[in-house]
Design an enzyme around this catalytic site. Sequence first.
Site, PDB file in Angstrom:
ATOM      1  CD  GLN A 115      -2.694   1.426   2.389  1.00 31.80           C
ATOM      2  OE1 GLN A 115      -2.111   1.872   3.360  1.00 31.80           O
ATOM      3  NE2 GLN A 115      -3.995   1.147   2.387  1.00 31.80           N
ATOM      4  CE1 TYR A 135      -1.983   9.186   7.492  1.00 30.62           C
ATOM      5  CE2 TYR A 135      -3.598   7.505   6.959  1.00 30.62           C
ATOM      6  CZ  TYR A 135      -2.731   8.093   7.864  1.00 30.62           C
ATOM      7  OH  TYR A 135      -2.634   7.588   9.148  1.00 30.62           O
ATOM      8  NE  ARG A 176      -8.552   0.366   3.530  1.00 28.02           N
ATOM      9  CZ  ARG A 176      -8.308   0.379   4.834  1.00 28.02           C
ATOM     10  NH1 ARG A 176      -7.408   1.196   5.338  1.00 28.02           N
ATOM     11  NH2 ARG A 176      -8.976  -0.410   5.641  1.00 28.02           N
ATOM     12  N   GLY A 222      -8.706  -6.475   9.999  1.00 29.24           N
ATOM     13  CA  GLY A 222      -7.500  -5.946  10.599  1.00 29.24           C
ATOM     14  C   GLY A 222      -7.134  -6.582  11.916  1.00 29.24           C
ATOM     15  NE  ARG A 223     -10.301  -3.601  15.637  1.00 31.91           N
ATOM     16  CZ  ARG A 223     -11.434  -3.089  16.125  1.00 31.91           C
ATOM     17  NH1 ARG A 223     -11.497  -2.741  17.392  1.00 31.91           N
ATOM     18  NH2 ARG A 223     -12.489  -2.941  15.341  1.00 31.91           N
TER      19      ARG A 223
END
Length: 371
Positions: free
Chosen positions: A104, A194, A241, A326-327
């Site tokens: 990424q 971002y 994304r 994710g987690r």
Amino acid sequence: MSTPLPDDSPLLAPLRVGRLELPHRVLMAPLTRNRADGDVPNEMQAEYYAQRASAGLIFSEGSQPQRMGQAYPNVPGVHSVGQKAGWARIARHVHDRGGHLFVQLMHSGRISHPHTLDGATPVAPSAVRPEGSIVTWSSPDPGAERELTTLEYVTPRALELAEIPDVVAGYAHAARLAVDAGADGVELHGANGYLIHQFLADGINRRTDRYGGSPQNRARFAVEVAQACAEEIGADRLGIRVSPLNPFNGIVENDDEVYDVLVDALARMDLAYLHVVGTREQDFVPRLRAAWPGVYVLNTNFEEYSTREDMSALIADGVADAVTVGRPWIANPDLVRRWREGAVETEPDQSSLYGGDRRGYTDYPFLHDAV
């Protein structure tokens, strides 16, 4: 323990993404872990990703395509010879375990600090300072003795119009470097506040040139970056994304029309996938799904802990073609086996998520170790 997944579970169905044939639809979300050697990927990171090679597809942590794009200390870059060697080791380790890897590319824009950038002022579409603070170094001098600290954000410098082509070219160069290092492809990080997201957001992007104002203008930077990367490595090795209306990192968006414009432009490029951060209850999730002709990947962000039942339902109901988690992947390197067998999951250690050594990074047990 819970009931094992049936062999015909939608989570376990194979899926073609670009030029890859994925064995199932449980993908590993990009996760910032701050374990690089400054900005160079290391052996410990190669072990971490290799442990999780059973993911349908691994999306790496967000990694800066240019030095000015670094958000936080100890986050890897994708712009130097040394970094290329580090990514080559990671890709080799993942492939040796039968996995797939997309790197990424994350230019942080204003979500950085001069102490992270050796004294340079972060850049952004407009000179709008984020509220709050960021973890950075105690000194901007890389040769000094320094430690991690928390400092207030600074006002970024607005990119000059003449500078933008160089930023776009930086993404393309990073994409080429990642693929040449052995990665299967590249994801553009257009989410979570971002740089690409900053251009998309009308509350942050206050430009009056061709990169600001209308939805078409605010989408222009993302489209140009995608075009440049697709030309460099092939559209079937590229995804993006996005996180519409996500206020993370101080983003302000008054509407999500810009994403209709963006998706329409990107759909013509035949990218490998579109990766959306949102929940099935948000209007843009089904709307973008209907507009996107290819593989649609969904990540529910931090709304709730991802369970196999919820993820199965998203695919079974046609909300998405695949999901990123994710987690659960942090603490369960063999997550799909645990979901398949109905085994108990290990809980992630919150204190070791960002930075540190192997503890809470590469020392989580596999199912056979925990028996």
